[in-house]
Design a protein around this motif. Structure first.
Motif, PDB file in Angstrom:
ATOM      1  N   LYS A  17      37.103  -1.641  21.298  1.00 15.76           N
ATOM      2  CA  LYS A  17      36.788  -0.212  21.127  1.00 15.76           C
ATOM      3  C   LYS A  17      35.308   0.003  20.833  1.00 15.76           C
ATOM      4  N   LYS A  18      34.504  -1.000  21.168  1.00 15.83           N
ATOM      5  CA  LYS A  18      33.031  -0.917  21.059  1.00 15.83           C
ATOM      6  C   LYS A  18      32.541  -0.750  19.624  1.00 15.83           C
ATOM      7  N   ALA A  19      33.259  -1.354  18.673  1.00 16.34           N
ATOM      8  CA  ALA A  19      32.798  -1.347  17.284  1.00 16.34           C
ATOM      9  C   ALA A  19      31.430  -2.006  17.216  1.00 16.34           C
ATOM     10  N   GLU A  20      30.615  -1.544  16.294  1.00 19.59           N
ATOM     11  CA  GLU A  20      29.273  -2.086  16.139  1.00 19.59           C
ATOM     12  C   GLU A  20      29.170  -2.910  14.867  1.00 19.59           C
ATOM     13  N   ASP A  21      28.355  -3.955  14.938  1.00 12.34           N
ATOM     14  CA  ASP A  21      28.017  -4.783  13.785  1.00 12.34           C
ATOM     15  C   ASP A  21      29.267  -5.246  13.030  1.00 12.34           C
ATOM     16  N   VAL A  22      30.193  -5.870  13.750  1.00 21.06           N
ATOM     17  CA  VAL A  22      31.439  -6.362  13.137  1.00 21.06           C
ATOM     18  C   VAL A  22      31.119  -7.629  12.344  1.00 21.06           C
ATOM     19  N   LYS A  23      31.502  -7.620  11.077  1.00 24.59           N
ATOM     20  CA  LYS A  23      31.274  -8.781  10.213  1.00 24.59           C
ATOM     21  C   LYS A  23      32.578  -9.162   9.532  1.00 24.59           C
ATOM     22  N   VAL A  24      32.761 -10.470   9.396  1.00 25.45           N
ATOM     23  CA  VAL A  24      33.902 -11.010   8.660  1.00 25.45           C
ATOM     24  C   VAL A  24      33.337 -11.745   7.459  1.00 25.45           C
ATOM     25  N   ILE A  25      33.827 -11.391   6.274  1.00 28.60           N
ATOM     26  CA  ILE A  25      33.369 -12.024   5.041  1.00 28.60           C
ATOM     27  C   ILE A  25      34.556 -12.740   4.404  1.00 28.60           C
ATOM     28  N   ASP A  26      34.393 -14.035   4.204  1.00 26.56           N
ATOM     29  CA  ASP A  26      35.405 -14.862   3.557  1.00 26.56           C
ATOM     30  C   ASP A  26      35.228 -14.700   2.046  1.00 26.56           C
ATOM     31  N   ILE A  27      36.224 -14.119   1.395  1.00 26.07           N
ATOM     32  CA  ILE A  27      36.134 -13.907  -0.057  1.00 26.07           C
ATOM     33  C   ILE A  27      37.175 -14.730  -0.820  1.00 26.07           C
ATOM     34  N   ARG A  28      37.760 -15.717  -0.152  1.00 26.48           N
ATOM     35  CA  ARG A  28      38.821 -16.520  -0.782  1.00 26.48           C
ATOM     36  C   ARG A  28      38.369 -17.194  -2.070  1.00 26.48           C
ATOM     37  N   GLU A  29      37.123 -17.632  -2.124  1.00 24.69           N
ATOM     38  CA  GLU A  29      36.658 -18.380  -3.300  1.00 24.69           C
ATOM     39  C   GLU A  29      36.110 -17.486  -4.412  1.00 24.69           C
ATOM     40  N   ILE A  30      35.983 -16.175  -4.131  1.00 27.41           N
ATOM     41  CA  ILE A  30      35.373 -15.321  -5.162  1.00 27.41           C
ATOM     42  C   ILE A  30      36.272 -14.182  -5.627  1.00 27.41           C
ATOM     43  N   SER A  31      37.405 -13.967  -4.953  1.00 31.86           N
ATOM     44  CA  SER A  31      38.257 -12.855  -5.349  1.00 31.86           C
ATOM     45  C   SER A  31      39.715 -13.114  -4.967  1.00 31.86           C
TER      46      SER A  31
END
Length: 115
Positions: A17-31
């Motif tokens: 759907k042409k999303a912009e600046d898609v980021k995945v953040i792994d937070i398993r170790e901090i939350s």
């Protein structure tokens, strides 16, 4: 299916759907609240809604049901909670204002192919 595999499905739906600046953040170790945050932005409310619908449909077909959605058709920030994955879809302005990447900077930004 693992939460990392579901992330790949969600990111693909956003990109379709042409999303912009898609980021995945792994937070398993901090939350303990989730394994991953996915953050993306869209150009307008119609695109933001289309992104939301695409993610929901793709994950539903993969047998992952949304637990809760915050935001509606007129929202400029939609939060989708899939237990281990939390998806944030923003307008550009709201994304800059809330700056979740800075707030969650202790998490690890990863490539969707990495998890």
């Amino acid at each position: 299916m693992t939460s990392a595999e579901y992330c790949k499905i969600a990111v693909k739906a956003l990109e379709d759907k042409k999303a912009e600046d898609v980021k995945v953040i792994d937070i398993r170790e901090i939350s303990p609240i989730a394994d991953f945050f996915i953050i993306a932005d869209g150009m307008n409310q119609n695109q933001i809604q289309a992104m939301r619908d695409a993610v929901d449909e793709a994950l539903y077909k993969a047998d992952l049901k949304v637990r809760q959605v915050e935001g509606n058709q007129s929202s400029t920030w939609i939060l989708m909670d899939y237990n281990d994955i939390i998806i944030h879809i923003f307008s550009k302005e709201d994304r800059l204002f809330y700056d979740l990447e800075r707030i969650w900077k202790d998490g690890k930004e990863i490539s969707v192919d990495e998890p």
